[in-house]
Motif scaffolding. Structure first.
Motif, PDB file in Angstrom:
ATOM      1  N   ALA A   1      16.451  -9.627  35.020  1.00  0.00           N
ATOM      2  CA  ALA A   1      15.996  -8.249  34.795  1.00  0.00           C
ATOM      3  C   ALA A   1      15.513  -8.053  33.363  1.00  0.00           C
ATOM      4  N   GLN A   2      14.815  -9.051  32.842  1.00  0.00           N
ATOM      5  CA  GLN A   2      14.281  -9.011  31.480  1.00  0.00           C
ATOM      6  C   GLN A   2      13.122  -9.994  31.393  1.00  0.00           C
ATOM      7  N   PRO A   3      12.245  -9.870  30.392  1.00  0.00           N
ATOM      8  CA  PRO A   3      11.216 -10.889  30.176  1.00  0.00           C
ATOM      9  C   PRO A   3      11.852 -12.158  29.622  1.00  0.00           C
ATOM     10  N   ALA A   4      11.222 -13.307  29.881  1.00  0.00           N
ATOM     11  CA  ALA A   4      11.780 -14.561  29.379  1.00  0.00           C
ATOM     12  C   ALA A   4      10.717 -15.644  29.343  1.00  0.00           C
ATOM     13  N   ASP A   5      10.783 -16.489  28.330  1.00  0.00           N
ATOM     14  CA  ASP A   5       9.971 -17.702  28.257  1.00  0.00           C
ATOM     15  C   ASP A   5      10.722 -18.877  28.869  1.00  0.00           C
ATOM     16  N   PHE A   6      12.061 -18.840  28.767  1.00  0.00           N
ATOM     17  CA  PHE A   6      12.922 -19.842  29.384  1.00  0.00           C
ATOM     18  C   PHE A   6      14.086 -19.134  30.072  1.00  0.00           C
ATOM     19  N   ILE A   7      14.427 -19.612  31.255  1.00  0.00           N
ATOM     20  CA  ILE A   7      15.554 -19.089  32.012  1.00  0.00           C
ATOM     21  C   ILE A   7      16.624 -20.173  32.034  1.00  0.00           C
ATOM     22  N   LEU A   8      17.780 -19.895  31.455  1.00  0.00           N
ATOM     23  CA  LEU A   8      18.881 -20.843  31.339  1.00  0.00           C
ATOM     24  C   LEU A   8      19.929 -20.509  32.395  1.00  0.00           C
ATOM     25  N   LEU A   9      20.140 -21.421  33.341  1.00  0.00           N
ATOM     26  CA  LEU A   9      21.025 -21.168  34.475  1.00  0.00           C
ATOM     27  C   LEU A   9      22.132 -22.209  34.493  1.00  0.00           C
ATOM     28  N   ASP A  10      23.370 -21.781  34.259  1.00  0.00           N
ATOM     29  CA  ASP A  10      24.505 -22.697  34.211  1.00  0.00           C
ATOM     30  C   ASP A  10      25.235 -22.680  35.554  1.00  0.00           C
ATOM     31  N   GLU A  11      25.003 -23.709  36.356  1.00  0.00           N
ATOM     32  CA  GLU A  11      25.574 -23.830  37.710  1.00  0.00           C
ATOM     33  C   GLU A  11      25.381 -22.525  38.503  1.00  0.00           C
ATOM     34  N   PRO A  12      24.141 -22.136  38.733  1.00  0.00           N
ATOM     35  CA  PRO A  12      23.852 -20.819  39.306  1.00  0.00           C
ATOM     36  C   PRO A  12      24.203 -20.653  40.772  1.00  0.00           C
ATOM     37  N   VAL A  13      24.364 -21.762  41.518  1.00  0.00           N
ATOM     38  CA  VAL A  13      24.611 -21.640  42.966  1.00  0.00           C
ATOM     39  C   VAL A  13      25.864 -22.379  43.399  1.00  0.00           C
ATOM     40  N   SER A  14      26.816 -22.538  42.497  1.00  0.00           N
ATOM     41  CA  SER A  14      28.025 -23.306  42.812  1.00  0.00           C
ATOM     42  C   SER A  14      28.857 -22.678  43.920  1.00  0.00           C
ATOM     43  N   HIS A  15      28.679 -21.364  44.164  1.00  0.00           N
ATOM     44  CA  HIS A  15      29.459 -20.682  45.188  1.00  0.00           C
ATOM     45  C   HIS A  15      28.598 -20.193  46.360  1.00  0.00           C
ATOM     46  N   LEU A  16      27.371 -20.722  46.476  1.00  0.00           N
ATOM     47  CA  LEU A  16      26.466 -20.250  47.510  1.00  0.00           C
ATOM     48  C   LEU A  16      26.319 -21.280  48.631  1.00  0.00           C
ATOM     49  N   ASP A  17      26.207 -20.780  49.857  1.00  0.00           N
ATOM     50  CA  ASP A  17      25.929 -21.652  50.994  1.00  0.00           C
ATOM     51  C   ASP A  17      24.456 -22.063  50.948  1.00  0.00           C
ATOM     52  N   PRO A  18      24.050 -23.062  51.748  1.00  0.00           N
ATOM     53  CA  PRO A  18      22.667 -23.553  51.683  1.00  0.00           C
ATOM     54  C   PRO A  18      21.613 -22.472  51.887  1.00  0.00           C
ATOM     55  N   GLN A  19      21.837 -21.547  52.806  1.00  0.00           N
ATOM     56  CA  GLN A  19      20.852 -20.497  53.048  1.00  0.00           C
ATOM     57  C   GLN A  19      20.717 -19.582  51.843  1.00  0.00           C
ATOM     58  N   SER A  20      21.839 -19.202  51.249  1.00  0.00           N
ATOM     59  CA  SER A  20      21.806 -18.340  50.060  1.00  0.00           C
ATOM     60  C   SER A  20      21.208 -19.079  48.870  1.00  0.00           C
ATOM     61  N   ASN A  21      21.460 -20.399  48.790  1.00  0.00           N
ATOM     62  CA  ASN A  21      20.865 -21.221  47.738  1.00  0.00           C
ATOM     63  C   ASN A  21      19.339 -21.171  47.831  1.00  0.00           C
ATOM     64  N   LEU A  22      18.817 -21.330  49.040  1.00  0.00           N
ATOM     65  CA  LEU A  22      17.363 -21.300  49.229  1.00  0.00           C
ATOM     66  C   LEU A  22      16.785 -19.939  48.862  1.00  0.00           C
ATOM     67  N   ALA A  23      17.503 -18.874  49.242  1.00  0.00           N
ATOM     68  CA  ALA A  23      17.031 -17.523  48.909  1.00  0.00           C
ATOM     69  C   ALA A  23      17.026 -17.318  47.401  1.00  0.00           C
ATOM     70  N   ALA A  24      18.082 -17.787  46.731  1.00  0.00           N
ATOM     71  CA  ALA A  24      18.157 -17.655  45.275  1.00  0.00           C
ATOM     72  C   ALA A  24      17.057 -18.459  44.597  1.00  0.00           C
ATOM     73  N   ALA A  25      16.828 -19.685  45.082  1.00  0.00           N
ATOM     74  CA  ALA A  25      15.786 -20.538  44.497  1.00  0.00           C
ATOM     75  C   ALA A  25      14.407 -19.903  44.648  1.00  0.00           C
ATOM     76  N   SER A  26      14.137 -19.340  45.821  1.00  0.00           N
ATOM     77  CA  SER A  26      12.842 -18.680  46.055  1.00  0.00           C
ATOM     78  C   SER A  26      12.659 -17.505  45.118  1.00  0.00           C
ATOM     79  N   PHE A  27      13.713 -16.719  44.940  1.00  0.00           N
ATOM     80  CA  PHE A  27      13.659 -15.548  44.066  1.00  0.00           C
ATOM     81  C   PHE A  27      13.424 -15.964  42.617  1.00  0.00           C
ATOM     82  N   ILE A  28      14.180 -16.941  42.149  1.00  0.00           N
ATOM     83  CA  ILE A  28      14.060 -17.389  40.761  1.00  0.00           C
ATOM     84  C   ILE A  28      12.689 -18.004  40.506  1.00  0.00           C
ATOM     85  N   GLU A  29      12.214 -18.845  41.438  1.00  0.00           N
ATOM     86  CA  GLU A  29      10.903 -19.474  41.278  1.00  0.00           C
ATOM     87  C   GLU A  29       9.786 -18.431  41.251  1.00  0.00           C
ATOM     88  N   GLU A  30       9.886 -17.450  42.113  1.00  0.00           N
ATOM     89  CA  GLU A  30       8.877 -16.394  42.158  1.00  0.00           C
ATOM     90  C   GLU A  30       8.814 -15.634  40.839  1.00  0.00           C
TER      91      GLU A  30
END
Length: 220
Positions: A163-192
């Motif tokens: 929820a901010q502008p960024a040149d680099f996004i630093l993610l420390d174990e961002p999906v350690s508690h997510l199931d595969p489907q939620s992981n894919l949704a998170a990855a799509s959101f972050i990539e977009e």
């Protein structure tokens, strides 16, 4: 704007007394040649627990300074950055998702995100609502974070980080508690979101990485 992050001879103070031979397999620690990450990169940093993944992210974000060696933004040593400049960098150039998430449990999910969003006005209220929908937690947006599951909290923290502008996004174990489907949704959101601004993504993992198409992978 930050175009390039460089690391050279970097080592956490806590590891500094160990023999350098113990770090010979690391792609970052004690590297004699500068390791560079350019804006737009998709970098995965993998290692077992206790090898310093969270430390590395905290060093780059300027939250910790207990290291030896050099970290540079566009050639400038970050140790020379003053507090006012760090505030600007963290508002406009570096987005950070800590492993421990650091959410306020007594506040709602929406309120946690709004704290970050209000600092820059970068995102609209509608963007926040759509982000919760995309990550499958729209029904929890007005629930106190302390009453949410760890996986739901992790998705709130992802939304807050972006929820901010960024040149680099630093993610420390961002999906350690997510199931595969939620992981894919998170990855799509972050990539977009990263692609819309040209931001680089640096993410760490102990074995369950964010499901991005990485341009490079390194090990600590």
């Amino acid at each position: 704007m930050i175009e390039k992050i460089e690391l050279c001879g970097l080592i956490p103070e806590v590891f500094a007394r160990e023999q350098s031979g113990n770090m010979r397999d690391s792609g970052i620690w004690l590297s004699e040649e500068a390791v560079g990450f350019r804006r737009g990169c998709r970098l995965l940093i993998e290692s077992a627990s206790g090898k310093g993944k969270s430390s590395l992210v905290s060093f780059i974000y300027g939250r910790r300074t207990d290291y030896r060696g050099l970290i540079a933004f566009d050639g400038a040593d970050i140790r020379l950055i003053d507090s006012a400049r760090w505030t600007e960098i963290r508002r406009k150039a570096l987005a950070w998702l800590p492993q421990e998430m650091m959410l306020f449990p007594e506040l709602t999910a929406r309120e946690n995100v709004e704290i970050k969003r209000s600092l820059t006005g970068w995102r609209s209220g509608r963007w926040v609502e759509e982000a919760f929908e995309q990550l499958g937690i729209a029904d929890r947006i007005d629930s106190p974070v302390g009453r949410m599951s760890v996986g739901q909290q992790q998705r709130v923290a992802i939304i807050r980080a972006l929820a901010q502008p960024a040149d680099f996004i630093l993610l420390d174990e961002p999906v350690s508690h997510l199931d595969p489907q939620s992981n894919l949704a998170a990855a799509s959101f972050i990539e977009e979101e990263a692609s819309s601004t040209g931001a680089g993504i640096i993410t760490t993992s102990v074995g369950n990485p964010l499901a991005l198409n990485y341009t490079s992978t390194t090990h600590l």
